[in-house]
Write an enzyme that holds these catalytic residues in place. Structure first.
Site, PDB file in Angstrom:
ATOM      1  N   SER D 262      46.561  19.450  44.911  1.00 13.03           N
ATOM      2  CA  SER D 262      45.878  19.222  43.645  1.00 13.03           C
ATOM      3  C   SER D 262      45.504  17.762  43.636  1.00 13.03           C
ATOM      4  O   SER D 262      46.295  16.906  44.034  1.00 13.03           O
ATOM      5  CB  SER D 262      46.843  19.567  42.508  1.00 13.03           C
ATOM      6  OG  SER D 262      46.626  18.747  41.391  1.00 13.03           O
ATOM      7  N   ARG D 301      36.551  71.082  35.739  1.00 12.87           N
ATOM      8  CA  ARG D 301      36.130  69.668  35.786  1.00 12.87           C
ATOM      9  C   ARG D 301      36.626  68.984  34.526  1.00 12.87           C
ATOM     10  O   ARG D 301      36.462  69.515  33.424  1.00 12.87           O
ATOM     11  CB  ARG D 301      34.602  69.489  35.884  1.00 12.87           C
ATOM     12  CG  ARG D 301      34.261  67.956  35.979  1.00 12.87           C
ATOM     13  CD  ARG D 301      32.897  67.693  36.607  1.00 12.87           C
ATOM     14  NE  ARG D 301      32.653  68.720  37.585  1.00 12.87           N
ATOM     15  CZ  ARG D 301      31.500  69.383  37.699  1.00 12.87           C
ATOM     16  NH1 ARG D 301      30.487  69.061  36.933  1.00 12.87           N
ATOM     17  NH2 ARG D 301      31.380  70.342  38.594  1.00 12.87           N
TER      18      ARG D 301
END
Lengths: 428, 428, 428, 428
Positions: D262, D301
């Site tokens: 960082s 379905r």
């Protein structure tokens, strides 16, 4: 979400509101507000703050690829903004903040915009339900428990139930705190010197977000609560959609919900909107579970659980809005079929009124009602044929007892309550 | 939960509060309140209502076995109560209600009692955190992001963060509506004639539960919200427990949490309480997901999703209380080791203050700080060896910059805020 | 699970198989096998091993309370066994093992017994489905997509589909490895000296469990796979139960599933068994999610995630068995109503055959079929009234086309395949 | 997944493999194979089949928007393909199939390609682990249970454990059936006349997918099993990543995993790859839970549950690959620090060998070891100071007992087993 499936699961405005671009814009806005708040505290020159606030958001894809090295897209965003504002102001970009400050705050900005869209859709659902609750307050239909016909209700009462649940979900969603996050590298605001609290307050105010008492970098209740409130809203939509899909069944036929036919099967009336609402709604609880489970975040920044939140939060916003919007569309175009409701109700020959008939008889005579209901053929005739019954009610009285419209209990009052609540809580 | 594992996952009072016996008592209480409310409306004789209210709850196991035929334990409960009150009053038992009315209302009674216990444990956690926030407001330690040391914080700030999250969770849990449910067979209150709303209001009042505008038999937002609020509370406890487990690691050693040694490995100091809290906390989000997903309930009573709620709700109550109680016990007996905190902080030779040193230098000189931090050996010496640094700070100034106690930003104020909130929200 | 609800969610044998007592017996059996294997390796005197193997399991409740200090019930179990075998043999109890070895191995013993019961229930479901597939191979009914009637199928084909899915689930469950776990305190078997691998192999063999290549103390794939296989089995049962609940709807009435009536509503035929199966099935995926998520276990023993597995694993076993058993009972007593199936199919006046009629026409004429299907009234008449249709089929040909029994495609072969598979995989 | 976050959660090849474009290509390929199989059965002219097979996939976004009316993107795909092949062949496109046939089959094609990429990444992990297991077979370090140092292990054994779990996960993933789906509108293959089974077989063969005994339109075990196998693979990766993040902690420092520093905190060594792996892994179990829960699909379905599968399946593939790939990258660049491992091990002054010392003493003398371990200062000195110990071991013998390298049990053999397995199962 991909361009292939996304339109089925969220309306375009909502997709835009949670898109990569919206996140980058929100992150950029957060950097601008940070610079502004820091300038107000004398930590950053006003010219630098103005330059940062004026910077254009970079392209999402570029940030995404560049995010790999640091593990989040804020590091490349800061680099892009520094380049955008030039050497003169570069050092003032991201002054005092950590990546998580910007990303968490951006998430709240994204959530605020998406929530407004979801709330508007919830309002639409509520209005559609209110309209049906009013119009069909007296439209009798079979109430169904365990998917068996039970007692008469009205379609208006059903709509009032959806309405009340929608208003509950709306209230829960509106209540969720959307607070800015600013803490610096470890949550102490140390890089702002004495001005930390002032900068944090100014940051939140400039963004129109709440100012939390403490930074919440690893106190993730807010995110988890948001996820849960979304799941409750999706769940309320999913329940109504489930009812609609069931009412639209070929054999029930009490509503027509959408015209989603099929070229191969032209007789079908697929309730596509309600189906989409169900599909969306089913997907939100697992995302909420993730956000709730991700509260286990280490120390001052989590090594993974924080990163795991980003996309699921965006998805939960989109899918909840998708569920509610699909339901709203369905309700707004719903064809209600009172004649089928009554026909289905009457197919049982009044057996749904058995409870009422029994309550009208002395306790000792009530067993006969069950026997009559269990018998084949006309329930009315079977009742009249039993002396225990005939001793207490004549044919006219029995016909009155068997009228479903006369056995609706508090239906009208319950509908009124829901409508009154809607009147108070909507339309502002 | 079984007798073998249960003690690890919930305190005894909470196990009792969600036990089979507690449910049966709550169901029995609900039947009593129903009779009372119906009597007040003139639907049931006062003597019958008194007899029903005085009836003793049957044995849970008996109801459980008898529940198979009807799919829920209320049907055999009603049978048992009818037998208990005798033929004279039997017909007045369960008057106008459906099984779900009694079971849902009982669930809310169970939840109320369990919630009170959980809130008391949350209060205990909050008090313990407040004590540590005060006592260790200035106890410096390494703040850790991504499990790497980042910037100095204090242990008091860490405790304040747990405190604030605990108060958030407490507020969310207290806010959940615990309403009675009464709707009759299909939610219309039809069997009560015109008295339905009055009976429903009286029912709720007698039980000390909220009176909902509409029956909520298939509007399950309340149950889902309760599950989510529990998961948030468990998550807050789990986060603190995670921090404790990490701080208790052999190599970190900043706290000693519990004396769970091992005969085979006498050197170990297993943080059993924190581990139990984590185990409990991890189990709640999936239960919340179930309750959120179970909002999809058909028509006027669900064919499965309702039944799926009962045990998970009880488990979520128990496990959340288990997480919070285990955390409270851990915090109340925690040994904090400030000397290890400082030693770990100083092991990096001041590198955690790199940000501070850099901010004290002109922008052009800041790169040197990173180089010095990346070098092996003394960070202080490496800084002083660099002319860009030495030009701006002398050794004394550098020592001041490298003092972690001087770079705590708003730590004190943030702790004060959390303590002030605790002062307002606890002890009422 | 409590005595109140437990009977609804698992059959008694399965509850016994995952009970606290069963766990304690399994742990005791594991200690006995460990002593035996260590004796075979010369590490423990044969007399001590015999005494340990003969020790009676202690009471679960006693262990549960005593487990708090160490965080698991094995520590008090070992103490109890040491007391049981006396000072002479005490030191040989638990020789070389760690708590997790005993608990994980016990979990696998519990799972083996529970799995056998679940597989037997799956076999029962498969046999019932096979019987119906055979008996109703030609019983035409409406195939339904999106809950709309689509094309004709047969009830036998539906049953064949349940059968095939049941056999899939059975195969997946049987395939899961149930391995003993023995590694000692850190997974090196160090306390057994050179005999570690031999003791581990003997331990597994004596228990009839698999012998893993490596200890799996924090490699939890086995537990996660077991949870997933259970969820698949529960899901297969839940799917069939969902179909049954839908077929049993008042308005559909194609099956009667169970006699769960209601005294207040004597006309109802609640499909309680199928409802219970659904309720069970809905509860298993969140438990599987927990077990999958709990794979994140630290180093050589997890600080919470391991403990979080125990009860969910037991619950997943019980609930899966509950789902399958409730389905089996439902299927074994199911009343199939072919006349209602045909009546529902014919209510659409042949519109389900629209695809077939269209395929029998030249492409240019097919649009007319859709128009005819969309028209009110007789589909047959509407077809014959259209010249594009009448030009190609006369009334007799049309009647043949509109016969659902003539448009079943490969139904018979698909049923045969499922039955053939059942013949191969069952009854060994 | 969006361009902003996606690169963090999945490698580019995998993102491409599950992208909208990949789905459209797979759907188009399925239509081509269908036409080919139908042509082989004489149902479609060969020229039409060739034209269909040669058609280019349309743009995903166009399909997505057009999918709203029908609820899935196959309907507009078919329209696009019909337009592409012209009037002459249009009627032969999608001949006999239903949308779900094409979409489910496309999902399996997508899954096959993505799985191959995931398996390759798993192979990479396995090879990296094998390399470390070999190289560090004797690198002693502390074994840690409940995050406390317990007994010595070696880093090679830890790597062997990751390796074995990786091979397990790989085997589970490879085992999942990827079958084509073809059933027509209701699963009977009716539109193919007598040729249904032949077309279905040819369809599968042309695509290189398995040919199922029965269509699996609402038998979703395959999809659920795939989701579960992915979650197991992600879980195995997540476990190793968790270990790495813990080993990389500042205070532990036994590995350096990635260079994710960082700018503000240059001393940090963030293990970004392992963090990304954990973030990915944490997201897969909720998706698996969704797929397991979505097995409840109605009749022929589902009205929502099927639609709910699509994106979560694609995400589970991508995220699992993301977890495994991030782990592989981390392992391939991992810096192992044996000197820190030994230093951490020795910091406890030999207390980790307490078990070994105790086992070397008569039972009566063992209590003294625990006392010595609990005392401050040198464990060795404390042991020698106790007469119960000194009576049995002298200083030289004690030094041997306190050497961690001498108390590794079966470590070498366990490593060999894992390596042998890798030799058998990789590189074919």
């Amino acid at each position: 979400m991909s361009g292939l499936f996304a339109p089925l699961f969220a309306p375009p405005e909502l997709r835009a509101a949670v898109s990569a671009r919206a996140w980058v814009e929100a992150m950029t806005e957060a950097e601008g507000a940070l610079a502004g708040a820091a300038a107000a505290a004398g930590l950053v020159p006003a010219a630098a703050a103005a330059a940062i606030a004026a910077a254009r958001p970079p392209e999402p894809d570029v940030l995404g690829e560049a995010a790999l090295a640091s593990g989040n897209p804020v590091v490349p965003l800061v680099a892009a903004l520094r380049e955008a504002v030039g050497d003169e102001h570069a050092e003032h970009v991201h002054r005092g903040a950590t990546s998580q400050d910007i990303l968490d705050t951006a998430a709240m900005l994204v959530a605020r915009r998406a929530r407004a869209l979801i709330v508007a859709e919830l309002d639409g659902v509520a209005r559609a339900c209110a309209g049906m609750a009013r119009a069909h307050a007296g439209t009798v239909m079979a109430g169904r428990t365990l998917l068996q016909q039970a007692l008469p209700v009205t379609f208006g009462l059903k709509a009032a139930g959806w309405l009340d649940a929608t208003l509950d979900a709306r209230a829960g969603l509106v209540r969720v705190r959307l607070d800015a996050q600013l803490g610096g590298a470890a949550g102490t605001l140390a890089a702002f010197g004495d001005a930390g609290p002032a900068v944090a307050a100014g940051f939140a105010e400039r963004l129109g977000l709440g100012a939390p008492a403490l930074p919440w970098h690893t106190a993730r209740g807010r995110v988890a609560e948001l996820g849960a409130a979304l799941a409750v809203a999706a769940g309320a939509a999913g329940k109504a959609a489930l009812d609609l899909v069931l009412l639209a069944q070929t054999e029930v036929g009490e509503v027509r919900a959408g015209s989603g036919g099929s070229s191969a099967l032209p007789h079908k009336q697929n309730p596509i909107g309600a189906i989409r609402a169900r599909a969306c709604a089913e997907r939100v609880p697992p995302l909420a579970a993730l956000l709730l489970g991700a509260m286990a975040q280490e120390h001052e920044r989590a090594a993974g659980a924080w990163h795991a939140e980003w996309e699921p939060l965006a998805q939960a916003l989109a899918l909840t809005g998708g569920a509610v919007a699909a339901l709203r569309e369905t309700l707004e175009t719903l064809a209600v079929r009172p004649e089928r409701m009554r026909a289905n109700l009457e197919a049982a020959g009044g057996r749904l009124l058995a409870e009422r008939v029994a309550l009208a008889l002395p306790a000792a005579a009530r067993g006969a009602v069950g026997e009559a209901a269990a018998a084949d053929g006309s329930f009315r005739a079977a009742l009249l044929a039993r002396p225990e019954v005939a001793a207490h009610v004549d044919a006219a009285a029995l016909d009155a007892l068997l009228d479903p419209a006369g056995y609706l209990g508090a239906t009208a009052e319950l509908i009124d309550r829901a409508l009154a609540r809607a009147g108070r809580e909507l339309d502002r």
